[in-house]
Design a protein around this motif. Sequence first.
Motif, PDB file in Angstrom:
ATOM      1  N   LEU A   1       0.810  -1.227   0.000  1.00  0.00           N
ATOM      2  CA  LEU A   1       0.000   0.000   0.000  1.00  0.00           C
ATOM      3  C   LEU A   1       0.840   1.273   0.000  1.00  0.00           C
ATOM      4  N   TYR A   2       2.073   1.168   0.477  1.00  0.00           N
ATOM      5  CA  TYR A   2       2.912   2.360   0.591  1.00  0.00           C
ATOM      6  C   TYR A   2       3.373   2.923  -0.752  1.00  0.00           C
TER       7      TYR A   2
ATOM      8  N   ASN B   1       2.007   5.054  -8.812  1.00  0.00           N
ATOM      9  CA  ASN B   1       2.817   3.841  -8.796  1.00  0.00           C
ATOM     10  C   ASN B   1       2.000   2.584  -8.501  1.00  0.00           C
ATOM     11  N   MET B   2       1.069   2.700  -7.559  1.00  0.00           N
ATOM     12  CA  MET B   2       0.273   1.530  -7.199  1.00  0.00           C
ATOM     13  C   MET B   2      -0.513   1.023  -8.404  1.00  0.00           C
TER      14      MET B   2
ATOM     15  N   GLY C   1       1.636   4.206  -3.177  1.00  0.00           N
ATOM     16  CA  GLY C   1       0.932   5.443  -3.529  1.00  0.00           C
ATOM     17  C   GLY C   1       0.615   5.504  -5.010  1.00  0.00           C
ATOM     18  N   GLU C   2      -0.180   6.488  -5.366  1.00  0.00           N
ATOM     19  CA  GLU C   2      -0.557   6.669  -6.764  1.00  0.00           C
ATOM     20  C   GLU C   2       0.433   7.605  -7.436  1.00  0.00           C
TER      21      GLU C   2
END
Length: 139
Positions: free
Chosen positions: A44-45, A50-51, A47-48
């Motif tokens: 989850l780390y 990238n996720m 972030g957008e």
Amino acid sequence: MKESCSLWTVPEHALHATRKAAELARLMKPVEFRIVVAYDPIPLYLGEPNMQIVITNRKGEAEEILNAAVKEVGAVPCEIHTEILEGDPASAILEIANVRKSDVIVMGSRGLGRLAGLLLGSTSQKVVSHAPCPVLIVR
């Protein structure tokens, strides 16, 4: 925005296990044949955006592996079901085996060896230890 093109290689140990499972299905004539592809959880780390990039890439790779496996199976005397799951591969395999009441699990071995298996804990070792049915490890 640039489009990216990725090339994934389907692991040979997975295809070899798929071929063996198809041979077994042709002999046993089961009611259904299930192909499961599981990929590790996405952190989850990240972030957008990238996720979303990682999700797209992992799903694409999983679909590529699944399509190659279905093609490798060919004709079997039963219905073929497919599933792609996010999560620890051993846990996903065990969950499907329990929920779907599997008669046998056929999976490939990466051949990490005893030392790596002891240090890392192999997926096949976890499945063999906790499976509700027989497990065939294909090398």
